[in-house]
Motif scaffolding. Sequence first.
Motif, mmCIF file in Angstrom:
data_model
loop_
_atom_site.group_PDB
_atom_site.id
_atom_site.type_symbol
_atom_site.label_atom_id
_atom_site.label_comp_id
_atom_site.label_asym_id
_atom_site.label_seq_id
_atom_site.Cartn_x
_atom_site.Cartn_y
_atom_site.Cartn_z
ATOM 1 N N UNK A 113 0.830 -1.203 0.000
ATOM 2 C CA UNK A 113 0.000 0.000 0.000
ATOM 3 C C UNK A 113 0.870 1.262 0.000
ATOM 4 N N UNK A 114 1.929 1.270 0.806
ATOM 5 C CA UNK A 114 2.819 2.437 0.841
ATOM 6 C C UNK A 114 3.400 2.699 -0.545
ATOM 7 N N UNK A 115 3.920 1.651 -1.190
ATOM 8 C CA UNK A 115 4.497 1.828 -2.517
ATOM 9 C C UNK A 115 3.422 2.186 -3.545
ATOM 10 N N UNK A 116 2.229 1.667 -3.353
ATOM 11 C CA UNK A 116 1.131 2.015 -4.251
ATOM 12 C C UNK A 116 0.712 3.471 -4.087
ATOM 13 N N UNK A 117 0.723 3.964 -2.847
ATOM 14 C CA UNK A 117 0.386 5.369 -2.601
ATOM 15 C C UNK A 117 1.438 6.276 -3.244
ATOM 16 N N UNK A 118 2.701 5.888 -3.135
ATOM 17 C CA UNK A 118 3.755 6.654 -3.817
ATOM 18 C C UNK A 118 3.513 6.599 -5.326
ATOM 19 N N UNK A 121 0.849 8.926 -6.193
ATOM 20 C CA UNK A 121 1.369 10.286 -6.239
ATOM 21 C C UNK A 121 2.068 10.574 -7.564
ATOM 22 N N UNK A 122 2.873 9.619 -8.016
ATOM 23 C CA UNK A 122 3.540 9.758 -9.316
ATOM 24 C C UNK A 122 2.488 9.855 -10.419
ATOM 25 N N UNK A 123 1.496 8.967 -10.353
ATOM 26 C CA UNK A 123 0.400 8.949 -11.326
ATOM 27 C C UNK A 123 -0.321 10.302 -11.360
ATOM 28 N N UNK A 128 -1.825 15.432 -13.678
ATOM 29 C CA UNK A 128 -2.016 16.878 -13.549
ATOM 30 C C UNK A 128 -1.149 17.637 -14.553
ATOM 31 N N UNK A 129 0.133 17.281 -14.623
ATOM 32 C CA UNK A 129 1.058 17.981 -15.523
ATOM 33 C C UNK A 129 0.636 17.810 -16.982
ATOM 34 N N UNK A 149 4.522 4.321 -13.762
ATOM 35 C CA UNK A 149 4.184 3.745 -12.456
ATOM 36 C C UNK A 149 4.382 2.226 -12.465
ATOM 37 N N UNK A 150 4.190 1.587 -13.613
ATOM 38 C CA UNK A 150 4.377 0.139 -13.705
ATOM 39 C C UNK A 150 5.835 -0.244 -13.418
ATOM 40 N N UNK A 151 6.771 0.529 -13.928
ATOM 41 C CA UNK A 151 8.194 0.279 -13.656
ATOM 42 C C UNK A 151 8.471 0.469 -12.166
ATOM 43 N N UNK A 152 7.978 1.543 -11.587
ATOM 44 C CA UNK A 152 8.108 1.804 -10.151
ATOM 45 C C UNK A 152 7.571 0.618 -9.351
ATOM 46 N N UNK A 153 6.378 0.151 -9.705
ATOM 47 C CA UNK A 153 5.744 -0.945 -8.979
ATOM 48 C C UNK A 153 6.574 -2.220 -9.035
#
Length: 163
Positions: A113-118, A121-123, A128-129, A149-153
């Motif tokens: 969950x912590x990594x998913x929340x990060x 945030x990236x998502x 937004x940008x 985000x897939x690479x991050x995950x």
Amino acid sequence: RHSAGKAGGHCAALERRGLKTPAAACGSMSAKQEKKMKKLFHQILKFGIVGIIAFLIDYGLLYVFTEWCGIYYLVSSTLSFSISVIFNYIASVIWVFDVNKKHSKVRNFILFVIFSVIGLGINQLIMWAGVEMLALHYMLVKIGATAIVMVWNFITRKKFLEQ
């Protein structure tokens, strides 16, 4: 000559002298390394399949929440992302990763969950940008955000959940 040829010639010269060289220096893998690479390839393939399904859930719900329910795209994106994370956690633990059994399921879920929340945030930052600053359509931006985000995950889950 190419460096691979020099390395191969160097290895052959050392072998003729009866000296051993590391397999990696000579461009070959040991059976153990080969097995590890094959396992990693299959794991990335499984992660990709789970990721595609999670993306379809995320992307589909984003569209439904925004277009049909009239929810603001950043709120829709949070909802759709969160629902896809639940699917992704279950599929990842059951099918993709060799989860470390020494750690409790609660610990693993909290890390997930912590990594998913990060990742969320990236998502959201990318969403937004892309929409507000670059004036791109939110559905197009979502594709790029998902890839990043897939690479991050994969990296974080492999590092912190596996044995």
